[in-house]
Design a protein around this motif. Structure first.
Motif, PDB file in Angstrom:
ATOM      1  N   PHE A   1      57.707  33.805  77.951  1.00  0.00           N
ATOM      2  CA  PHE A   1      57.046  34.032  79.235  1.00  0.00           C
ATOM      3  C   PHE A   1      55.622  33.480  79.229  1.00  0.00           C
ATOM      4  O   PHE A   1      55.144  32.931  80.229  1.00  0.00           O
ATOM      5  CB  PHE A   1      57.036  35.532  79.534  1.00  0.00           C
ATOM      6  CG  PHE A   1      56.549  35.887  80.902  1.00  0.00           C
ATOM      7  CD1 PHE A   1      57.370  35.745  82.004  1.00  0.00           C
ATOM      8  CD2 PHE A   1      55.270  36.365  81.098  1.00  0.00           C
ATOM      9  CE1 PHE A   1      56.927  36.068  83.262  1.00  0.00           C
ATOM     10  CE2 PHE A   1      54.820  36.686  82.356  1.00  0.00           C
ATOM     11  CZ  PHE A   1      55.654  36.540  83.449  1.00  0.00           C
ATOM     12  N   LEU A   2      54.971  33.567  78.064  1.00  0.00           N
ATOM     13  CA  LEU A   2      53.610  33.032  77.952  1.00  0.00           C
ATOM     14  C   LEU A   2      53.605  31.510  78.009  1.00  0.00           C
ATOM     15  O   LEU A   2      52.675  30.907  78.566  1.00  0.00           O
ATOM     16  CB  LEU A   2      52.974  33.521  76.650  1.00  0.00           C
ATOM     17  CG  LEU A   2      51.498  33.181  76.430  1.00  0.00           C
ATOM     18  CD1 LEU A   2      50.635  33.760  77.539  1.00  0.00           C
ATOM     19  CD2 LEU A   2      51.025  33.688  75.075  1.00  0.00           C
ATOM     20  N   TYR A   3      54.631  30.873  77.466  1.00  0.00           N
ATOM     21  CA  TYR A   3      54.724  29.420  77.567  1.00  0.00           C
ATOM     22  C   TYR A   3      54.857  28.967  79.026  1.00  0.00           C
ATOM     23  O   TYR A   3      54.362  27.894  79.391  1.00  0.00           O
ATOM     24  CB  TYR A   3      55.937  28.902  76.767  1.00  0.00           C
ATOM     25  CG  TYR A   3      55.768  29.002  75.272  1.00  0.00           C
ATOM     26  CD1 TYR A   3      54.520  28.936  74.683  1.00  0.00           C
ATOM     27  CD2 TYR A   3      56.882  29.160  74.436  1.00  0.00           C
ATOM     28  CE1 TYR A   3      54.370  29.041  73.305  1.00  0.00           C
ATOM     29  CE2 TYR A   3      56.748  29.255  73.064  1.00  0.00           C
ATOM     30  CZ  TYR A   3      55.487  29.199  72.503  1.00  0.00           C
ATOM     31  OH  TYR A   3      55.337  29.285  71.151  1.00  0.00           O
ATOM     32  N   CYS A   4      55.530  29.766  79.814  1.00  0.00           N
ATOM     33  CA  CYS A   4      55.735  29.429  81.236  1.00  0.00           C
ATOM     34  C   CYS A   4      54.584  29.886  82.120  1.00  0.00           C
ATOM     35  O   CYS A   4      54.710  29.880  83.350  1.00  0.00           O
ATOM     36  CB  CYS A   4      57.031  30.050  81.738  1.00  0.00           C
ATOM     37  SG  CYS A   4      58.504  29.589  80.818  1.00  0.00           S
TER      38      CYS A   4
ATOM     39  N   VAL B   1      52.789  24.693  69.614  1.00  0.00           N
ATOM     40  CA  VAL B   1      51.374  24.993  69.330  1.00  0.00           C
ATOM     41  C   VAL B   1      50.480  24.314  70.356  1.00  0.00           C
ATOM     42  O   VAL B   1      49.512  24.885  70.871  1.00  0.00           O
ATOM     43  CB  VAL B   1      51.019  24.556  67.903  1.00  0.00           C
ATOM     44  CG1 VAL B   1      49.538  24.786  67.621  1.00  0.00           C
ATOM     45  CG2 VAL B   1      51.869  25.303  66.884  1.00  0.00           C
ATOM     46  N   LEU B   2      50.797  23.033  70.664  1.00  0.00           N
ATOM     47  CA  LEU B   2      50.015  22.304  71.661  1.00  0.00           C
ATOM     48  C   LEU B   2      50.133  22.958  73.029  1.00  0.00           C
ATOM     49  O   LEU B   2      49.135  23.099  73.755  1.00  0.00           O
ATOM     50  CB  LEU B   2      50.505  20.858  71.726  1.00  0.00           C
ATOM     51  CG  LEU B   2      49.828  19.967  72.783  1.00  0.00           C
ATOM     52  CD1 LEU B   2      48.337  19.864  72.516  1.00  0.00           C
ATOM     53  CD2 LEU B   2      50.485  18.597  72.809  1.00  0.00           C
ATOM     54  N   LEU B   3      51.341  23.390  73.387  1.00  0.00           N
ATOM     55  CA  LEU B   3      51.520  24.047  74.681  1.00  0.00           C
ATOM     56  C   LEU B   3      50.750  25.364  74.744  1.00  0.00           C
ATOM     57  O   LEU B   3      50.122  25.679  75.759  1.00  0.00           O
ATOM     58  CB  LEU B   3      53.016  24.292  74.916  1.00  0.00           C
ATOM     59  CG  LEU B   3      53.391  24.939  76.257  1.00  0.00           C
ATOM     60  CD1 LEU B   3      52.901  24.103  77.418  1.00  0.00           C
ATOM     61  CD2 LEU B   3      54.896  25.153  76.339  1.00  0.00           C
ATOM     62  N   PHE B   4      50.762  26.107  73.636  1.00  0.00           N
ATOM     63  CA  PHE B   4      50.014  27.363  73.606  1.00  0.00           C
ATOM     64  C   PHE B   4      48.514  27.106  73.743  1.00  0.00           C
ATOM     65  O   PHE B   4      47.799  27.831  74.445  1.00  0.00           O
ATOM     66  CB  PHE B   4      50.323  28.115  72.303  1.00  0.00           C
ATOM     67  CG  PHE B   4      49.693  29.473  72.219  1.00  0.00           C
ATOM     68  CD1 PHE B   4      50.344  30.582  72.742  1.00  0.00           C
ATOM     69  CD2 PHE B   4      48.459  29.648  71.627  1.00  0.00           C
ATOM     70  CE1 PHE B   4      49.769  31.842  72.666  1.00  0.00           C
ATOM     71  CE2 PHE B   4      47.871  30.905  71.556  1.00  0.00           C
ATOM     72  CZ  PHE B   4      48.533  32.006  72.076  1.00  0.00           C
ATOM     73  N   CYS B   5      48.038  26.062  73.074  1.00  0.00           N
ATOM     74  CA  CYS B   5      46.595  25.726  73.173  1.00  0.00           C
ATOM     75  C   CYS B   5      46.231  25.291  74.586  1.00  0.00           C
ATOM     76  O   CYS B   5      45.139  25.599  75.089  1.00  0.00           O
ATOM     77  CB  CYS B   5      46.243  24.637  72.169  1.00  0.00           C
ATOM     78  SG  CYS B   5      46.355  25.162  70.446  1.00  0.00           S
ATOM     79  N   LEU B   6      47.142  24.547  75.242  1.00  0.00           N
ATOM     80  CA  LEU B   6      46.880  24.145  76.626  1.00  0.00           C
ATOM     81  C   LEU B   6      46.810  25.377  77.546  1.00  0.00           C
ATOM     82  O   LEU B   6      45.970  25.438  78.448  1.00  0.00           O
ATOM     83  CB  LEU B   6      47.960  23.185  77.107  1.00  0.00           C
ATOM     84  CG  LEU B   6      47.953  21.786  76.489  1.00  0.00           C
ATOM     85  CD1 LEU B   6      49.137  20.974  76.984  1.00  0.00           C
ATOM     86  CD2 LEU B   6      46.636  21.067  76.815  1.00  0.00           C
ATOM     87  N   VAL B   7      47.698  26.335  77.331  1.00  0.00           N
ATOM     88  CA  VAL B   7      47.663  27.557  78.138  1.00  0.00           C
ATOM     89  C   VAL B   7      46.366  28.315  77.911  1.00  0.00           C
ATOM     90  O   VAL B   7      45.711  28.778  78.860  1.00  0.00           O
ATOM     91  CB  VAL B   7      48.881  28.444  77.814  1.00  0.00           C
ATOM     92  CG1 VAL B   7      48.759  29.806  78.487  1.00  0.00           C
ATOM     93  CG2 VAL B   7      50.166  27.765  78.230  1.00  0.00           C
ATOM     94  N   MET B   8      45.946  28.411  76.662  1.00  0.00           N
ATOM     95  CA  MET B   8      44.715  29.119  76.350  1.00  0.00           C
ATOM     96  C   MET B   8      43.500  28.382  76.929  1.00  0.00           C
ATOM     97  O   MET B   8      42.573  29.001  77.472  1.00  0.00           O
ATOM     98  CB  MET B   8      44.575  29.263  74.833  1.00  0.00           C
ATOM     99  CG  MET B   8      43.358  30.059  74.387  1.00  0.00           C
ATOM    100  SD  MET B   8      43.376  30.426  72.620  1.00  0.00           S
ATOM    101  CE  MET B   8      43.461  28.772  71.921  1.00  0.00           C
ATOM    102  N   ALA B   9      43.503  27.037  76.831  1.00  0.00           N
ATOM    103  CA  ALA B   9      42.385  26.264  77.384  1.00  0.00           C
ATOM    104  C   ALA B   9      42.307  26.380  78.904  1.00  0.00           C
ATOM    105  O   ALA B   9      41.224  26.451  79.487  1.00  0.00           O
ATOM    106  CB  ALA B   9      42.525  24.806  76.968  1.00  0.00           C
ATOM    107  N   SER B  10      43.477  26.408  79.560  1.00  0.00           N
ATOM    108  CA  SER B  10      43.470  26.549  81.021  1.00  0.00           C
ATOM    109  C   SER B  10      42.919  27.908  81.450  1.00  0.00           C
ATOM    110  O   SER B  10      42.214  28.015  82.459  1.00  0.00           O
ATOM    111  CB  SER B  10      44.885  26.361  81.565  1.00  0.00           C
ATOM    112  OG  SER B  10      45.739  27.402  81.114  1.00  0.00           O
ATOM    113  N   CYS B  11      43.207  28.945  80.668  1.00  0.00           N
ATOM    114  CA  CYS B  11      42.662  30.265  80.993  1.00  0.00           C
ATOM    115  C   CYS B  11      41.154  30.294  80.800  1.00  0.00           C
ATOM    116  O   CYS B  11      40.427  30.915  81.587  1.00  0.00           O
ATOM    117  CB  CYS B  11      43.324  31.331  80.120  1.00  0.00           C
ATOM    118  SG  CYS B  11      45.086  31.548  80.434  1.00  0.00           S
TER     119      CYS B  11
END
Length: 1437
Positions: free
Chosen positions: A254-257, A168-178
């Protein structure tokens, strides 16, 4: 403003002086603390330009302006920042330090509403480091929408419970970076194709995040469907819940990466991704071609969908109900015809709609583009492209109609269902045989090294052994065979195979719908359209795909086969993408590139990093590299060497065009540079800018011939995306094929430097050197068998990523000859010759100008030129005139006088004046001489001024000559009279300096030729018409080169690496020979991608970096230097240029050009006229045979009665002798076709020809008895009719009637002579010549008639006029020629001279010579008559 600062850096006092007040009225004493205490109330605003705003004045005086206060505060701030900070407990000091901190704080005014803003406490640089600066309202609105969409889709994805714990944290980091990338983008991004700030890359990550989240939600919804439809194809269950769930999980991983993938640059920017996606869909599903941009890709996919909808409607109506094998529905036959016609039309259209839109706008909106066409009127390419598209549309209108009707008839005949499966087997075998011979055997036999074993091509072109090519490429028999085999394959064989499979599959679908009615119909429609378009566009690889389809689905995996059409469709997609077993082209080329690049025996280390990378790449070059190769082959992405080493990394997907930016070379000349730059220095005087015009001309030559040469097989096998190198003596061009259509090819040319770097020269040598002399085998040299390569040579050729396909490829171009101007003007004698030609050219252009009468009669000009009219006038200027270079210089007077000028140039002035039609006074005191004298003085003074009054020095003389050559005239004060009419400079002096350089060049070959005024005048006149002489910065130079002018000349100033020299450049239009080298396209794409990553993302600015060092096996330097600037350094990069088949002249000879109504009408008309001519000839031949059998009477009257185009006729008079009546219209045409020089030669040869004594001719100089020649009159008359048979195919016979020849025994000698003459008039031209002149004179007469035919007349006119002149006798012929000669001379002058001038003196001289020849001819007639009378008297006695 004055500020007083003490030794401690404190401001003690300052005063500001107003503009109109005294110093003491405006002095303000301020202490340091007072200044700061008042300054803290002033707020500073930082925006795009740093500004400040004062809320309160710094003192009570309101006279001080805001600018003065800003200056005061700037000084205060600088002083406080430079003064050392010491801790102090004084409250006053603490207040000063707090004021200083407030002073250093700046804010950014963020406007919320008009008039409402808030303060952002950052200065400009700090704010730019934190956030991107966006001023466009559209970009802000789009960014806000993307932020909201990212948040919404991220929330929905998290709400589904896909992520647990740390994920969940990794997904939030990906979303925040976008989301943060919309506020501050990554610059430069690994996928950015350009230097600097890239606005498009800002939106890439949010858009990809939204696409992936939307795909996850869509797959999840499909996996939760309880009752989904399951489709089975090739044994695989499509769209099952389990497969959808598995796909969803892979997309989540793929989204995690996503951050790591973005760091590696595997995601292209969003516009590149859209172009790539649309292009791949159009190519794989609909058989389309490559796209030139986003608009092109959108246009291509849109028209494909429109055609699919139309075809689907017809197919659905025909297949929705079952039908039997004996009756095929008419709708299905109409569907087949429409499918073939629309597929053919789509294959003939380019994906770029710009030319088509331009054609439509020219047709319907002409006023809208009038200004644009006026600007591009000098460039013939746009109009040529529009004409080609118009020809294609007219041809498609007829061909598509015929193809639709023919396909409808074949489909309705039930031949495909009646002859199955025998017809399919025959078609498959025939397609494989034709494809194997056409696309494998013939190209291999034509290669430079067939099968990489034979040392020379087996099927050689005519130019293969020629060292210097002087003509266009010869069309060989195997090229004709190759073209006709391709036509049979494209337009007959594959349409029959596809229509056969389509009919069989549609018949089975009408009985049983496997995937549903709509899916089955869409699949067969898409498959049929894709296969037909692919076959029409480029059938090179179709026979391989067809062979593997039959073998795989008919023998290996027969159980999983669906139907042949769908099997063929799927196999074509697999072959286009990746399959190691099937030798998929992308994968095979990638493997060849990798193996060649990392081969240890040919490693070319460019830097020390490459040495270490070679060791660390050993574990990398195994499973990981092979996995990357497979993945990149599937997605058509390049595999690039990292920093030029042997470590390969995958790059992002790109379209076939590769480069996202449309970079085109912009030539610098006088039309796009400022006048000050043109005067101070040459506009674009570097060699690369000036030489780029040759690559532009090469692009135009390829535009005319490339498509036809590819179809003729002169470049070998080719596909979209292939790369070639054209190498010659000085031109090295990189050609990238982008779009391959049916009758069109879109390409881009990149020209490399003439004098390249050391690495480039080494690779060019590797291309040009041959392998035939290599005799090695491993470590020894045993030699090689005849016509074969040695073992080492064959081994080395197999470890190259490039291959020579042709060694003599002929193109139109320019041969370049450059001479050093310093060498040709080193001595004073050569400079004197140049000045002489300069003055004579000024006189020529003055006398031949149409405004000369206006200049002479202009009172203002004549008033100014009064000093020049005096004979004692002396032009003294020691810095300008010199005895060494001026022929009319008088040493004792130290100048030039009118008398000395006339003594040298008066004859030339009078000669030029006599060439004018109207009378022009040219005596010594005439105004023409005065004006010429003044202009010659002006021209020499301008040359001396440009040479800085140092004409003695060679460097100064060349500088002045070049300045005048490019049009930089510095007119002295005493010569300002020339401004009365600027044509005196533009039309007289300026072209004179250029013409003198051309004359000076030619005098080296023939030094004494131009001493004759007539020869010099003719030479200047000829050069003015044929040779373009101007500066290279002049737009006329580019226009002349692109217009294919025959000869050009210029003077170039070359400044390169300390060399400062002047060169005379001469261009001659000729045929150039190139080597064609085919380069592995995956090698090119990989090296280009590596350069883009190294220079833009890694920012390696080292000009000697290891990635551009030479590597002969892969041509690394040549490929990397061809990148777009600033990545590479090409001399010229052309726009995307489309070559059409209709512009190739040799292919027009094979199949007669495009099919149109006009061409069809011309074809039928030519066939009808030819049939009439053959029938007419057969009728005459039959009549001649009958006459010969009956005794040999003449029947020329019947021969000419039915011909309305005869040039002369014969009518019998009362006494029975024929009277010649030449048509005045034909005489006028013959006169207009002959020039005076050829006519004078013909008349002189015809009148002065003295035939020798012979028994076959009636005329002899030895005056032998006439009876000996006349006794054989009957025998000669009998041979006349038979001689007519061989020469009757000329245009018309000379005479319409001729009386029969009586028997020789019943005639007197005079009657026999008259009968023989009448018989000879009725015969053909060759018989008449041999009869009257004998053998030697017969050949002379043929030479005369040949001269007339060479001057422009046709054969029939020449033969008719020749026979008529000979029959009339010398006196009549001379009289007719003398009467006709002046008119012909005038007409020839009108046809050849562009100016309205006539050569009256020459015409008069010719007329007098004609009269003399007429008198001589009459004397010869009298002598002949006396001889005949004497012989007749002796015979009677």
């Amino acid at each position: 403003m004055h500020v007083f600062i003490d030794e401690n850096g404190e401001i003690r006092s300052c005063y500001v002086k107003a503009g109109c007040q005294k110093e003491g009225n405006f002095r303000h004493q301020l202490s340091n603390c007072d200044c700061i205490s008042n300054a803290h109330e002033i707020q500073f605003s930082s925006s795009s330009t740093t500004t400040s705003e004062s809320q309160e004045p710094s003192s009570g005086d309101q006279a001080a302006s805001a600018l003065q206060q800003q200056l005061l505060l700037m000084v205060a701030r600088r002083t406080l920042s430079e003064s050392p900070r010491q801790p102090s407990q004084d409250p006053e000091d603490s207040s000063c330090s707090s004021a200083q901190r407030k002073l250093n704080r700046q804010f950014y005014r963020f406007i919320i509403f008009p008039g409402k803003w808030i303060k952002v406490w950052y200065d400009r640089l700090a704010l730019l480091a934190l956030l991107d600066r966006t001023e466009d309202i559209k970009e802000n609105v789009f960014a806000v929408l993307l932020v909201v969409l990212v948040s919404l889709l991220g929330f929905l994805t998290l709400n589904q419970g896909f992520c647990k714990d740390i994920w969940v944290l990794l997904f939030c980091l990906v979303m925040a970076s976008c989301q943060y990338s919309l506020l501050k983008s990554v610059q430069p991004d690994p996928a950015s194709p350009i230097h600097g700030h890239n606005k498009i890359i800002t939106y890439s990550r949010p858009v990809y995040f939204c696409i992936l989240c939307g795909l996850i939600l869509l797959l999840d919804a499909g996996s939760k469907d309880t009752n989904p439809p399951v489709y089975t194809m090739y044994g695989l269950k499509l769209f099952s819940p389990r497969s959808l769930q598995s796909a969803r999980d892979h997309v989540i991983v793929f989204l995690y990466c996503f951050p790591a993938i973005s760091l590696l640059g595997l995601f292209p920017q969003i516009n590149t991704f859209c172009i790539y996606l649309l292009e791949q869909i159009d190519m794989l599903l609909f058989g389309g071609s490559a796209a030139a941009g986003f608009v092109s890709a959108l246009y291509s996919i849109s028209r494909s969908f429109v055609v699919l909808i139309v075809l689907y409607a017809f197919c659905f109506s025909a297949v929705k109900e079952p039908w039997d094998a004996q009756h095929i529905p008419a709708l299905f036959s109409a569907f087949c015809g429409l499918l073939v016609a629309l597929s053919y039309h789509l294959s003939r259209q380019s994906s770029d709609p710009s030319v088509l839109m331009s054609l439509i706008q020219c047709k319907y909106v002409p006023n809208f583009l009038r200004q644009q066409f006026d600007d591009s009127s000098a460039d013939p390419l746009p109009e040529k492209m529009r004409e080609s598209v118009k020809e294609i549309l007219k041809s498609d209108l007829i061909v598509c109609t015929a193809a639709a009707v023919l396909s409808f008839a074949v489909s309705a005949s039930t031949v495909f269902l009646s002859l199955r499966p025998f017809l399919s087997i025959v078609l498959f075998a025939l397609a494989w045989t034709v494809g194997f011979v056409t696309h494998y055997i013939l190209p291999q036999l034509r290669k430079h090294h067939p099968w990489l074993w034979i040392s020379h091509p087996i099927l050689k072109s005519k130019e293969h052994q020629q060292r210097e090519v002087r003509d266009a490429a010869h069309l060989m028999w195997f090229e004709r065979l190759y073209v006709w085999l391709q036509c049979f394959e494209k337009y007959v064989l594959y349409p029959a195979i596809i229509l056969n499979a389509l009919t069989i599959d549609a018949f089975s679908i009408s009985k049983y719908k496997k995937l549903g009615t709509h899916c089955d119909i869409i699949l067969i429609t898409v498959a049929g359209m894709k296969l037909l378009r692919s076959s029409f566009c480029n059938p090179i690889n179709q026979f391989v795909t067809l062979s593997f389809t039959v073998i795989f689905f008919q023998f290996d995996y027969r159980d999983i086969s669906e139907n042949f059409l769908l099997d063929f469709f799927m196999m074509s997609i697999i072959f286009h993408k990746a399959s190691f077993i099937a030798h998929l082209w992308d994968l095979l080329q990638k493997l060849q590139f990798i193996m060649t690049y990392i081969a240890p025996w040919q490693i070319a280390w460019g830097s020390s990093f490459h040495v270490f990378a070679q060791l660390f790449a050993i574990p990398h070059n195994s499973a990981m590299l092979f996995f990357q190769t497979l993945a990149t082959s599937v997605f058509s992405t390049p595999l690039s060497p990292f920093l030029g080493s042997v470590i390969f990394v995958a790059s992002y997907a790109r379209p076939i065009k590769f480069w996202e930016k449309n970079y085109n070379t912009k030539r610098s000349d006088h039309s796009n540079t400022r006048l000050a730059i043109q005067i101070e220095k040459d506009a674009g005087n570097d060699d690369n800018n000036l030489n780029s015009i040759f690559y532009e001309h090469l692009t135009r030559s390829l535009q005319e011939s490339l498509c036809g040469d590819l179809i003729l097989g002169r470049w070998g096998n080719y596909n979209a995306g292939d790369c070639f190198i054209l190498a010659s003596d000085y031109l090295n061009a990189f050609v990238h094929l982008i779009e391959i259509g049916n009758g069109l090819v879109t390409f881009q040319l990149r020209g490399l430097e003439f004098r390249g770097t050391y690495c480039q020269q080494r690779e060019v040598e590797a291309i040009t050197e041959g392998d035939e002399d290599n005799e090695g085998c491993c470590c020894c040299k045993p030699g090689h068998l005849p016509h074969l390569l040695s073992c080492n040579a064959a081994f080395n050729l197999r470890w190259l990523t490039w291959e020579i396909t042709r060694t003599q490829y002929i193109l139109e171009g320019y041969s370049i000859i450059d001479n050093n101007a310093a060498t040709m003007l080193q001595v004073f004698d050569l400079r004197r010759i140049l000045i002489r030609y300069y003055i004579k050219s000024i006189i020529y252009f003055t006398a031949s100008s149409p405004k000369i009468l206006d200049w002479i009669k202009d009172e203002s000009i004549q008033k100014i030129l009064q000093p020049y009219a005096k004979w004692h006038y002396i032009e003294r200027d020691l810095a300008m005139f010199n005895i060494n270079i001026d022929e009319d210089y008088v040493p004792c007077l130290q100048g030039i006088t009118r008398a000395s000028f006339c003594s040298v140039y008066l004859d030339w002035i009078q000669f030029c004046a006599r060439k004018r039609v109207e009378h022009l006074d040219s005596d010594e005191d005439s105004p023409l001489v005065t004006l010429s004298f003044a202009l010659c003085i002006l021209g020499r003074r301008a040359l001396g001024t440009a040479a800085h009054n140092m004409a003695i020095s060679l460097d100064s003389f060349l500088y002045g000559l070049h300045a005048l050559f490019k049009g930089d005239f510095r007119i002295a004060a005493k010569d300002e009279w020339v401004f009365a009419d600027m044509d005196l400079l533009h039309k007289v002096v300026a072209p004179a300096i250029r013409m003198s350089l051309k004359l000076h060049q030619d005098q080296f070959t023939c030094p004494d030729e131009y001493e004759d005024p007539a020869v010099l005048y003719e030479a200047i006149q000829s050069f003015e018409e044929k040779v373009v002489i101007c500066h290279e910065g002049d737009p006329a130079w580019r226009s002349a080169v692109l217009s294919n002018r025959e000869e050009l000349l210029t003077l170039r100033h070359v400044v390169d690496e300390g060399a400062d020299e002047y060169k005379v450049i001469m261009l001659h239009k000729s045929y150039l020979s190139f080597k064609v080298i085919k380069v592995n396209k995956e090698c090119v794409r990989g090296l280009w991608a590596g350069q883009q990553q190294e220079l833009i993302f890694l920012r390696n600015r080292n000009p000697e970096r290891g990635s551009i060092q030479n590597n002969k096996q892969v041509l690394r330097n040549l490929i990397n230097s061809s990148c777009d600037q600033p990545l590479g350094y090409p001399m010229y990069v052309s726009p995307l240029t489309t070559s059409y088949l209709g512009t190739h002249s040799q292919l027009r000879n094979i199949w007669g050009g495009p099919v149109s109504l006009d061409n069809i009408k011309k074809w039928f008309r030519s066939k009808w006229l030819r049939m009439r001519k053959d029938c007419h000839a057969a009728h005459h031949e039959r009549g001649n045979v009958e006459e010969a059998d009956s005794g040999g009477g003449s029947s020329s009257s019947s021969h000419s009665t039915g011909n309305s185009s005869q040039s002369s006729s014969s009518q019998p008079t009362r006494d029975g002798t024929p009277q010649l009546q030449a048509s005045s219209h034909d005489v006028h045409q013959r006169a207009g076709r002959r020039n005076p020089r050829s006519q004078s030669i013909q008349a002189h040869a015809a009148l002065n020809q003295r035939p020798p004594s012979s028994h076959s001719g009636p005329i002899a100089e030895s005056r032998q008895p006439f009876i000996q020649a006349s006794t054989s009159a009957h025998e000669i008359a009998q041979r006349l009719s038979s001689s007519q048979l061989s020469f009757h195919n000329s245009a018309t016979s000379v005479f319409s009637q001729s009386p029969a020849v009586p028997v020789a025994d019943q005639l007197t000698v005079q009657d026999r002579a008259a009968a023989m003459l009448r018989s000879s008039l009725a015969s053909s031209t060759s018989s008449t010549l041999s009869l009257l002149f004998g053998k030697r004179s017969f050949s002379s007469a043929l030479v005369i008639s040949g001269l007339s035919a060479a001057d422009g007349g046709n054969t029939s006119d020449t033969q008719s006029s020749s026979s008529m002149n000979i029959a009339m006798g010398p006196s009549a012929r001379a009289a007719s020629q003398a009467a006709r000669q002046p008119a012909e001379t005038c007409e020839g002058t009108d046809a050849t001279e562009p100016r309205p001038r006539r050569e009256a003196g020459a015409a008069h001289a010719i007329f007098m010579s004609q009269n003399l020849e007429c008198r001589r001819a009459s004397q010869e007639d009298m002598a002949l008559e006396d001889t005949a009378s004497q012989q007749s008297l002796s015979e009677e006695q």
